[in-house]
Design a protein around this motif. Sequence first.
Motif, PDB file in Angstrom:
ATOM      1  N   LYS A 410       0.886  -1.333  -0.237  1.00  0.00           N
ATOM      2  CA  LYS A 410       0.049   0.033  -0.158  1.00  0.00           C
ATOM      3  C   LYS A 410       0.846   1.143   0.490  1.00  0.00           C
ATOM      4  CE  LYS A 410      -4.061  -1.481   2.526  1.00  0.00           C
ATOM      5  NZ  LYS A 410      -4.474  -1.900   3.574  1.00  0.00           N
ATOM      6  N   GLU A 413       1.506   1.616  -3.439  1.00  0.00           N
ATOM      7  CA  GLU A 413       0.681   3.023  -4.235  1.00  0.00           C
ATOM      8  C   GLU A 413       0.649   4.548  -3.542  1.00  0.00           C
ATOM      9  OE1 GLU A 413      -2.687   0.264  -4.150  1.00  0.00           O
ATOM     10  OE2 GLU A 413      -1.888  -1.482  -3.715  1.00  0.00           O
TER      11      GLU A 413
ATOM     12  N   ARG B  79      -1.428  -3.082  -7.042  1.00  0.00           N
ATOM     13  CA  ARG B  79      -2.948  -3.857  -6.483  1.00  0.00           C
ATOM     14  C   ARG B  79      -3.026  -5.205  -6.672  1.00  0.00           C
ATOM     15  NH1 ARG B  79      -5.780   1.325  -9.308  1.00  0.00           N
ATOM     16  NH2 ARG B  79      -5.537   2.524  -7.505  1.00  0.00           N
ATOM     17  N   ARG B  82      -0.790  -6.953  -4.267  1.00  0.00           N
ATOM     18  CA  ARG B  82      -1.802  -7.494  -2.693  1.00  0.00           C
ATOM     19  C   ARG B  82      -3.221  -8.463  -3.203  1.00  0.00           C
ATOM     20  NH1 ARG B  82      -3.724  -1.596  -1.408  1.00  0.00           N
ATOM     21  NH2 ARG B  82      -5.795  -2.245  -2.044  1.00  0.00           N
TER      22      ARG B  82
END
Lengths: 424, 122
Positions: A410, A413, B79, B82
């Motif tokens: 994250k 990101e 993404r 993940r």
Amino acid sequence: MESVESRRIVTDEEKLEAKNFNIFDLPDVPKGLPPHLELERTRVVCKVDAPTHTTETIYSGAYAFMGVDNSVNLENFSENFKVDVISLTETDMVFDMIGIPAGIANAFRRILLAELPSMAIEKVFVVNNTSIVQDEVLAHRLGLVPIAADPRLFEYLSENDQPNEMNTIVFKLHVKCPKGDSRRKVLTSELKWLPNGSELLKESAGGSTKQKTYTSFSRSQDSFPEFADNPITPSFQDILLAKLGPGQEIELEAHAVKGIGKTHAKWSPVATAWYRMLPEVILLKEFKGKHAEELVKVCPKKVFDIEDMGQGRKRATVARPRDCSLCRECLREGGEEVVPKKGGEEVVPKKGGEEVVPKKGGEEKAEVKSKGKREWVDQVALRRVRNHYIFTIESTGSQPPDVLFTEAVKVLEDKCERVISELS
Amino acid sequence: MEHGSITNNSHATFTLTEEDHTLANAVRFVLNQDPRVTVGAYTIPHPSHEKVNIRVQTTGDPASEVFKDACQELMQINRHVRSVFDKAVTAYKAEEERKAKEAEEELKRQRELFGSMDIESN
């Protein structure tokens, strides 16, 4: 890839195939990369003195002249990317990440080490310390104690902020070794969580009616649903903080805040996070009989096993390539010494039993021509599979390792998002 | 911050503050995977400055667009990583739970067996 795999052991079938090989049987237009380039692209080959082809070819057009696309776009990435969890406990995790470029895998590792938040003791208010451990040393030791509190529930404490229930965790330590007792240890289990904030009164000049403490909690941290039933404690209860002699005493208050490993390593939520490439061990010739036994014996990591082929014949197999630590003992110590002869021919001194014919040519041939070269240098191939990472995360206990990894992804990101928003 | 030229927008250097190898190297990889890119590289001018310069040269497209696309791509890769990771972990946990349950049942079964044997002997 397949051509690489099939080189494991040269079987009789393959020998026959090689004998019947005809160049006119090859397709008119070569498909894919030739085996030696494919090997360079997908493997790091570990030679006796150093690994070769260590850098990844990242340019998308690197093999365009051969009609091979070297790009990784989202579609083929999604198709090839795989995660295999090998083990997962409260604090440790090992998993295989297959099909990820080195740069991105390394970004995850760097983020895990330096950019993920956790809680750590930052301020220590010493009321009394008569132990032999100096205040600053004790404060440093306290700082390194991992605290089992989810940092996602807290905010960063900026310079001008008042410490409150959202950004500070307060612990109290009051231990005494009475006179006449024997020496005692001070462990982290004696750190008591103060959910209502600091109990130490600030010295005020004016002697106002209401005494202020070092924190200003508006409500108790007990009232957080997350901490109602499980009080905040250090991750481990048996870390030694100090030792007290008879008559010595420590009384202090420790304030833990949120931070990241970049600022100070005490905030790193992992003890360590690292990865290695998947080892691949390939026998380029068949190791039979006593050679097989020698191969098994020479490997300190016990990578090889002996397979019984019936009628008392034995063959070496690669049973546990994952355990290979790349010590290269099999290349350095294995087999007979090769004596270079005039005319470039290499001769292996015969020593009873089977005769060993050294492999000539081929991509695995090592360039080492110095004295003391062993014959197995060309017969055992030690490689590492690129883009196959065995990732290990050792958490300090503040968060489980799988949560840490997700958080790390994250963070990367968010970094991308920041750049995009700044550009547009 | 973008340093480019007014006449040619296909070449540019992007200066990112508070970033380091973590982002720059990952973005560099993704940039080089883009066929529109001729040069994609980065440098950290001085180790004590929290700053990284990313150089992008393209075959004609605006460098800032290509750079933005690379960031977008990297984000999508993340993404995907993940989601795959979460799935793998959930599957692993479920499997472990199933195994633990099985082992417990086996233990129970054996205990029962042992108990019945005991009765017989009595």
